[in-house]
Design an enzyme around this catalytic site. Structure first.
Site, PDB file in Angstrom:
ATOM      1  N   LEU B  88      -0.879 159.956   8.556  1.00 12.49           N
ATOM      2  CA  LEU B  88       0.272 159.778   9.429  1.00 12.49           C
ATOM      3  C   LEU B  88       1.350 158.930   8.782  1.00 12.49           C
ATOM      4  CD1 LEU B  88      -1.252 159.382  12.998  1.00 12.49           C
ATOM      5  CD2 LEU B  88      -0.069 161.335  12.022  1.00 12.49           C
ATOM      6  N   CYS B  89       1.577 159.172   7.518  1.00 13.59           N
ATOM      7  CA  CYS B  89       2.680 158.468   6.878  1.00 13.59           C
ATOM      8  C   CYS B  89       3.478 159.459   6.025  1.00 13.59           C
ATOM      9  CB  CYS B  89       2.200 157.270   6.064  1.00 13.59           C
ATOM     10  SG  CYS B  89       0.763 157.596   5.080  1.00 13.59           S
ATOM     11  N   GLY B  90       3.712 160.611   6.584  1.00 17.19           N
ATOM     12  CA  GLY B  90       4.553 161.593   5.912  1.00 17.19           C
ATOM     13  C   GLY B  90       3.912 162.099   4.639  1.00 17.19           C
TER      14      GLY B  90
END
Lengths: 141, 291
Positions: B88-90
């Site tokens: 969930l950090c691109g």
């Protein structure tokens, strides 16, 4: 009395930065003392206790894996680990000493033996640091 | 046309997602601040270290130390990959992994063996799935690590290098340039490039007394330098991770807003259509009664 600046830094924080009267450090080839206006000097430090004198009192700091540089009336100590006497976890040091001794009894292999020996040295130096500070009355922060 | 209830349920769902992404954004920004503070605290040590090393390297023959010597035949290449533990950090982890994979493939194309040292679950899983040779992997460390992690990694790669198991070591990490920009960076750490980071000589100070000799000091300093570099890579990666997560969660929150807007419009339209239909029914019924 002329003073010299002492600065101790580790990768995680700056442990100390203040003028002191005298610094004694555990050089890799034996202990050395530094006072104000010392000539430029660079030494590797062993595992042990660094102490400094300020206002007639001795303060103790445990250092491991470091270097000391003296220049321009300033002592800079770079160490991987540096703990003031009051910050030392004595209980942990004691446990680690017991563990190390236990391992030294069991291990015959050279590498592990050396590791345990190093751990033992560290934990004993930590405890020595604490007790020196306690007897000098400088254990409080 | 979805029913009124369906749309309502969907709106509520998106709202909840938005709460989560917003919370994650705030957590990430708090952690980013923390990580930046750690870099700040590390800086004095690093600067002093470079200065010392520069002073020493200037006055010594660097070819004496095995860590400085380039090996003629390179058989095995070690790659140290620093990624985060969580997603969930691109595209942050993907970018690092791709950079590391590209490097690994290049080395393999040259006929060299590649060994990986992974910090962070994302990198470990990525390379494990693809069947790479992983010599050492640390998971669940990025959340709270200190210098001892870099120390451990450093000892590991230096040990392997000195035993001849590795002939070259590279570090791949997410360099933190700004809150809005993080790029994967590849850094060759072994063999060390002699005097690459030399301090300026303007200070030309008085002669130092060295204890032990200059060579002895270098032998102590060089391995530490590797650890310092690794630590810096780890710190940068953790900083970048939080910045990347902040940005992607910010985006997600904005997307949620857009979705909620679109869905609300749809809901209102459906509601209006239902009311109109009901009215028509009533009017129709009344007309029929009249007749």
């Amino acid at each position: 009395m002329a003073q010299i600046n002492l600065e101790i830094v580790t990768p995680d924080r700056k442990v100390l930065s203040q003028p002191v009267d005298y610094v004694g450090a555990p050089g890799i080839e034996g202990e050395f003392g530094i006072m104000a206006n010392h000539v430029p000097f660079l030494s590797a430090l062993g595992v042990g206790n660094l102490y400094y004198k300020e206002n007639g009192k001795y303060f103790y700091v445990f250092v491991a894996g470091g270097f000391a540089e003296v220049s321009n009336n300033k002592v800079t100590v770079l160490a991987e680990v540096a703990e003031k006497a009051a910050e030392i976890d004595v209980e942990r040091a004691r446990r680690s000493q017991e563990r190390a001794e236990e391992r030294m009894r069991q291990q015959k292999e050279k590498l592990d033996f050396a590791r345990a020996q190093a751990a033992l040295q560290r934990s004993m130096a930590r405890m020595r640091c604490r007790s020196s500070a306690e007897s000098a009355g400088t254990c409080a922060l | 046309m979805p029913s009124l209830k369906d749309v309502k349920v969907k709106i509520n769902g998106v709202k909840k997602t938005k709460q989560i992404t917003k919370a994650m954004n705030m957590v990430a920004s708090a952690k980013l601040r923390n990580a930046q503070n750690r870099i700040e605290r590390f800086r004095p040590y690093a600067e002093k270290f470079y200065e010392m090393l520069g002073d020493l390297a200037a006055g010594a023959d660097p070819s004496v130390h095995p860590l400085l010597e380039t090996r003629e035949e390179v058989k095995t290449v070690g790659i140290l990959v620093a990624t985060s533990d969580r997603g969930l950090c691109g595209s942050f982890n993907t970018n690092i992994n791709q950079a590391a994979r590209k490097l690994a493939e290049e080395k393999k194309a040259e006929g060299k063996a590649v060994k990986l040292y992974c910090v962070g679950k994302k990198g470990r899983d990525f390379f494990r799935r693809r069947g790479y040779d992983i010599a050492l992997a640390f998971g669940d460390k990025m959340n709270s690590f200190d210098f001892s992690l870099a120390n451990q990694l450093g000892l590991e790669v230096i040990g392997a290098y000195m035993r001849g198991e590795l002939d070259e070591v590279h570090l791949v990490f997410g360099e933190f340039i700004s809150v809005a920009r993080q790029v994967p960076r590849t850094l060759g750490i072994l063999p060390m490039q002699g005097s690459a980071e030399k301090g300026d000589d303007s200070g030309n100070k008085a002669e130092y007394i060295y204890e032990p000799s200059v060579e002895g000091l270098l032998a102590e300093l060089l391995p530490r330098f590797i650890k310092v570099q690794i630590y810096r890579g780890l710190l940068d990666t953790s900083c970048s991770e939080h910045a990347a997560r902040m940005a992607s969660m910010d985006n997600a929150t904005r997307n949620c807003d857009d979705m909620i807007g679109a869905l609300t419009l749809q809901y209102n339209k459906a509601r209006q259509a239902a009311i109109t239909k009901e009215l028509m029914d009533i009017v129709g019924g009344a007309e029929a009664l009249k007749g």
